[in-house]
Design an enzyme around this catalytic site. Structure first.
Site, PDB file in Angstrom:
ATOM      1  N   HIS A 121     -38.053  -8.155 -80.488  1.00  0.00           N
ATOM      2  CA  HIS A 121     -37.707  -6.764 -80.744  1.00  0.00           C
ATOM      3  C   HIS A 121     -36.922  -6.573 -82.040  1.00  0.00           C
ATOM      4  O   HIS A 121     -36.156  -7.430 -82.458  1.00  0.00           O
ATOM      5  CB  HIS A 121     -36.904  -6.205 -79.569  1.00  0.00           C
ATOM      6  CG  HIS A 121     -35.661  -6.988 -79.276  1.00  0.00           C
ATOM      7  ND1 HIS A 121     -34.450  -6.744 -79.879  1.00  0.00           N
ATOM      8  CD2 HIS A 121     -35.444  -8.027 -78.423  1.00  0.00           C
ATOM      9  CE1 HIS A 121     -33.535  -7.583 -79.407  1.00  0.00           C
ATOM     10  NE2 HIS A 121     -34.120  -8.376 -78.534  1.00  0.00           N
ATOM     11  N   ASP A 122     -37.176  -5.440 -82.679  1.00  0.00           N
ATOM     12  CA  ASP A 122     -36.438  -5.004 -83.868  1.00  0.00           C
ATOM     13  C   ASP A 122     -36.620  -5.936 -85.057  1.00  0.00           C
ATOM     14  O   ASP A 122     -35.785  -5.964 -85.963  1.00  0.00           O
ATOM     15  CB  ASP A 122     -34.941  -4.855 -83.548  1.00  0.00           C
ATOM     16  CG  ASP A 122     -34.687  -3.909 -82.392  1.00  0.00           C
ATOM     17  OD1 ASP A 122     -34.976  -2.714 -82.543  1.00  0.00           O
ATOM     18  OD2 ASP A 122     -34.223  -4.369 -81.331  1.00  0.00           O
ATOM     19  N   GLY A 139     -35.343 -11.640 -81.790  1.00  0.00           N
ATOM     20  CA  GLY A 139     -35.092 -10.258 -82.155  1.00  0.00           C
ATOM     21  C   GLY A 139     -34.272 -10.112 -83.424  1.00  0.00           C
ATOM     22  O   GLY A 139     -33.532 -11.021 -83.820  1.00  0.00           O
TER      23      GLY A 139
END
Length: 265
Positions: A121-122, A139
């Site tokens: 994520h991100d 992430g």
């Protein structure tokens, strides 16, 4: 014209571009947007607020856009954007963003994700990034363009990786990797410049020579800190573009640790 296998499930609201091909047993969520000429081979699941660029091909059992593997995730809105002409092979997982990282994961154009690789994520990946089999990107990782990851390598969260870097197979990267750098080992250490990648990218010979000289000043000297050496190299660079990219990367943030050669202190 789209070509959708009868066994595929397309939820209402999904947007399909021209000439999309969706194979058997694929599942497409209601917020998904597929660009023209996207192909899902079979058994692919695309979920969430996910946009996939034109010409991208996704192979069986890939899971794209499901919620982040983050225990702090509380169902907030988040997006995943994948660029054009990417290749996403079997078993790949790519997660959207979270509230803690800007709500967005973004992948550039012409990237290749080989079997069972993962993007957390991100994270932000530039163009023409290659993840070999079983590569793990945690992430909040930022990856430049033209970066290659060898099989089984892993990158810890919040790490930055510069353009045209090379991460060797099975390497465990826990510090920032300079543009054009090459690392190996677990934990990864800097093993020099990615000269093969630089030559393939057709950089001018004098630019590569200037970069090699700057590398020696930065990583083969024990005078001062890496930051003070980078400031001195930047001041003496005479506008050499590769040297500038390298020193800008080092000087951009003051709170980062960098991969260095194993012999360096």
């Amino acid at each position: 014209m789209t070509d959708i296998h009868p066994s595929a499930i397309i939820e209402p609201g999904a947007v399909l571009g021209d000439d999309v091909r969706i194979g058997p047993y694929c599942v497409i969520g209601s917020q998904v947007r597929l660009g023209s000429n996207v192909e899902l081979k079979s058994h692919v699941v695309v979920a969430g607020d996910t946009s996939i660029g034109a010409g991208t091909a996704i192979f069986p059992f890939a899971s794209i856009g499901h919620q982040a593997q983050d225990l702090k995730f509380r169902g907030e809105d988040a997006t995943l954007t994948i660029g054009e002409r990417c290749i996403i092979r079997e078993g790949v997982t790519i997660n959207p963003g979270t509230a803690g990282g800007g709500h967005e994961t973004r992948i550039g154009n012409d990237c290749a994700f080989l079997a069972n690789s993962h993007v957390g994520h991100d994270s932000y990946l530039g163009d023409r990034v290659v993840l070999s089999n079983n590569v793990m990107i945690a992430g909040h990782v930022t990856v430049g363009s033209n970066v290659i990851f060898g099989g089984g390598s892993a990158v810890i969260q919040f790490t930055r990786i510069g353009d045209l870097a090379f991460v060797g197979g099975m390497a465990g990267l826990e510090n920032d990797l300079i543009p054009f750098g090459m690392v190996t080992g677990n934990r990864a250490s800097l093993g020099g410049l990615n000269l093969v990648g630089l030559k393939r990218a057709n950089f001018e010979r004098d630019h590569i020579h200037a970069l090699r000289a700057a590398y020696r000043e930065l990583f083969e000297s024990d005078e001062g800190t890496l930051r003070t050496r980078a400031e001195a190299v930047a001041a003496a660079s005479n506008g050499q573009p590769l040297v500038k990219k390298l020193t800008d990367f080092i000087l951009e943030k003051e709170d980062r640790r960098f991969c260095t050669p194993r012999s360096a202190e």
